[in-house]
Scaffold this active site. Structure first.
Site, PDB file in Angstrom:
ATOM      1  N   ASP A  24       0.784  -1.248   0.000  1.00  0.00           N
ATOM      2  CA  ASP A  24       0.000   0.000   0.000  1.00  0.00           C
ATOM      3  C   ASP A  24       0.815   1.297   0.000  1.00  0.00           C
ATOM      4  O   ASP A  24       0.444   2.255   0.708  1.00  0.00           O
ATOM      5  CB  ASP A  24      -0.975   0.000   1.189  1.00  0.00           C
ATOM      6  CG  ASP A  24      -1.939  -1.162   1.167  1.00  0.00           C
ATOM      7  OD1 ASP A  24      -1.890  -1.963   0.223  1.00  0.00           O
ATOM      8  OD2 ASP A  24      -2.748  -1.280   2.110  1.00  0.00           O
ATOM      9  N   GLU A  72      -4.713  -0.819  -1.333  1.00  0.00           N
ATOM     10  CA  GLU A  72      -6.005  -0.921  -0.657  1.00  0.00           C
ATOM     11  C   GLU A  72      -6.985  -0.017  -1.386  1.00  0.00           C
ATOM     12  O   GLU A  72      -6.668   1.143  -1.671  1.00  0.00           O
ATOM     13  CB  GLU A  72      -5.885  -0.479   0.815  1.00  0.00           C
ATOM     14  CG  GLU A  72      -7.222  -0.587   1.554  1.00  0.00           C
ATOM     15  CD  GLU A  72      -7.150  -0.174   3.026  1.00  0.00           C
ATOM     16  OE1 GLU A  72      -6.046   0.009   3.559  1.00  0.00           O
ATOM     17  OE2 GLU A  72      -8.233  -0.036   3.620  1.00  0.00           O
ATOM     18  N   LYS A 128      -6.693  -4.920  -3.122  1.00  0.00           N
ATOM     19  CA  LYS A 128      -7.317  -5.604  -1.981  1.00  0.00           C
ATOM     20  C   LYS A 128      -8.367  -4.708  -1.333  1.00  0.00           C
ATOM     21  O   LYS A 128      -8.147  -3.513  -1.162  1.00  0.00           O
ATOM     22  CB  LYS A 128      -6.236  -6.002  -0.963  1.00  0.00           C
ATOM     23  CG  LYS A 128      -5.433  -4.851  -0.375  1.00  0.00           C
ATOM     24  CD  LYS A 128      -4.264  -5.398   0.444  1.00  0.00           C
ATOM     25  CE  LYS A 128      -3.472  -4.315   1.136  1.00  0.00           C
ATOM     26  NZ  LYS A 128      -4.167  -3.596   2.192  1.00  0.00           N
ATOM     27  N   VAL A 156       3.237   0.307   4.253  1.00  0.00           N
ATOM     28  CA  VAL A 156       2.540   1.007   5.337  1.00  0.00           C
ATOM     29  C   VAL A 156       1.113   0.493   5.492  1.00  0.00           C
ATOM     30  O   VAL A 156       0.524  -0.004   4.539  1.00  0.00           O
ATOM     31  CB  VAL A 156       2.512   2.527   5.050  1.00  0.00           C
ATOM     32  CG1 VAL A 156       3.927   3.074   5.063  1.00  0.00           C
ATOM     33  CG2 VAL A 156       1.810   2.870   3.737  1.00  0.00           C
ATOM     34  N   THR A 157       0.534   0.711   6.703  1.00  0.00           N
ATOM     35  CA  THR A 157       1.224   1.113   7.925  1.00  0.00           C
ATOM     36  C   THR A 157       1.573  -0.142   8.728  1.00  0.00           C
ATOM     37  O   THR A 157       0.912  -1.173   8.589  1.00  0.00           O
ATOM     38  CB  THR A 157       0.355   2.058   8.802  1.00  0.00           C
ATOM     39  OG1 THR A 157      -0.859   1.366   9.170  1.00  0.00           O
ATOM     40  CG2 THR A 157      -0.005   3.307   8.052  1.00  0.00           C
ATOM     41  N   CYS A 161      -2.003  -2.540   7.781  1.00  0.00           N
ATOM     42  CA  CYS A 161      -1.956  -3.462   6.635  1.00  0.00           C
ATOM     43  C   CYS A 161      -0.727  -4.366   6.624  1.00  0.00           C
ATOM     44  O   CYS A 161      -0.808  -5.506   6.166  1.00  0.00           O
ATOM     45  CB  CYS A 161      -2.096  -2.676   5.345  1.00  0.00           C
ATOM     46  SG  CYS A 161      -3.741  -1.936   5.205  1.00  0.00           S
ATOM     47  N   GLN A 201       8.372 -14.025  21.278  1.00  0.00           N
ATOM     48  CA  GLN A 201       8.075 -15.452  21.459  1.00  0.00           C
ATOM     49  C   GLN A 201       8.776 -16.311  20.404  1.00  0.00           C
ATOM     50  O   GLN A 201       8.186 -17.226  19.822  1.00  0.00           O
ATOM     51  CB  GLN A 201       6.555 -15.687  21.411  1.00  0.00           C
ATOM     52  CG  GLN A 201       5.774 -14.844  22.420  1.00  0.00           C
ATOM     53  CD  GLN A 201       4.304 -15.193  22.411  1.00  0.00           C
ATOM     54  OE1 GLN A 201       3.919 -16.298  22.795  1.00  0.00           O
ATOM     55  NE2 GLN A 201       3.478 -14.260  21.979  1.00  0.00           N
TER      56      GLN A 201
HETATM   57  N1  TIU Z   1      -2.569   0.348   4.296  1.00  0.00           N
HETATM   58  C1  TIU Z   1      -3.042   0.565   5.526  1.00  0.00           C
HETATM   59  O1  TIU Z   1      -2.361   0.377   6.520  1.00  0.00           O
HETATM   60  N2  TIU Z   1      -4.333   1.090   5.635  1.00  0.00           N
HETATM   61  C2  TIU Z   1      -4.748   1.922   6.629  1.00  0.00           C
HETATM   62  O2  TIU Z   1      -5.894   2.345   6.663  1.00  0.00           O
HETATM   63  N3  TIU Z   1      -3.819   2.257   7.573  1.00  0.00           N
HETATM   64  C3  TIU Z   1      -3.951   3.154   8.576  1.00  0.00           C
HETATM   65  O3  TIU Z   1      -3.054   3.203   9.425  1.00  0.00           O
HETATM   66  N4  TIU Z   1      -4.993   3.955   8.613  1.00  0.00           N
END
Ligand code: TIU
Length: 220
Positions: A24, A72, A128, A156-157, A161, A201
């Protein structure tokens, strides 16, 4: 086989059965005026990943690793967007008009991958509808068809995701290495906690290393 210094212990992988997956790195998350910033976040916290991701992408391409990108987003008519996802985020509603087009809608400017990390021919792009890259996509089929066993994960993030994808991958039998400086969160403390959870772990979800380690390991 390659061996890379990682936590909680060294990670071994065969480049022929490994894929780099970049999660993303879309304008909506990383650039000003996108979904992330409209949610009230500071995108500068995410932009630190661009240069390390660029170096890793270059090294992966040079080493012949499979490279996969994800985005996304949703259909223009939002029929694939669960109502629960549409009602959150305050004023920043998925599908509403923003400066880079409709937020998290496929085909809009903001939905696309940033130019610095743009896919080239032969690199699958996974669209996705969820946070995880396996949910309602053909990612598993694509990886199985290529005999992929290990995933090197950037993007990210970290706690949303990236973490969801690493957990989905781990449950499907893939060994996952997450590169610390190639992932980031709008909340630095969440970034650290998310990586700690992965490697705790004895590597319950996977391994954590860095872009420099990966680039030097691939060059060896
Ligand atoms: N790609 C992803 O992490 N989608 C999000 O909405 N992340 C947020 O941290 N908002």
């Amino acid at each position: 086989m390659k061996n890379i210094k990682a936590e909680p212990f060294d990670f071994s992988f065969n480049p022929a059965t490994s894929a780099l997956i970049i999660i993303d790195m879309q304008r909506d998350f990383v650039e000003p005026n996108g979904f992330g910033e409209l949610l009230g976040n500071d995108v500068a916290l995410l932009r630190s990943t661009i240069e390390p991701c660029r170096k890793v992408l270059q090294a992966a391409r040079a080493a012949g690793l499979m490279v996969i990108h994800t985005r996304e987003g949703h259909r223009a008519d939002l029929t694939d967007c669960p109502p629960a996802k549409l009602t959150r985020g305050g004023k920043t509603v998925i599908g509403s008009a923003g400066p880079m087009g409709r937020i998290l809608v496929r085909g809009e400017q903001g939905h696309d991958i940033i130019p610095e990390l743009y896919p080239i021919a032969g690199e699958p792009v996974i669209d996705k509808p969820g946070k995880g890259a396996f949910y309602q996509t053909d990612l598993h089929l694509i990886l199985q068809s290529r005999g992929i066993k290990s995933l090197i994960i950037c993007g990210v993030t970290t706690e949303v995701c990236v973490n969801t994808t690493a957990r989905e991958a781990n449950d499907r039998g893939y060994e996952c290495l997450i590169l610390d400086d190639c992932t980031a969160s709008y909340f630095p403390e969440f970034h650290q906690a998310a990586l700690d959870m992965i490697k705790a772990q004895g590597g319950i979800v996977g391994w954590v290393s860095s872009s420099a380690e990966l680039v030097s390991t691939l060059a060896k």
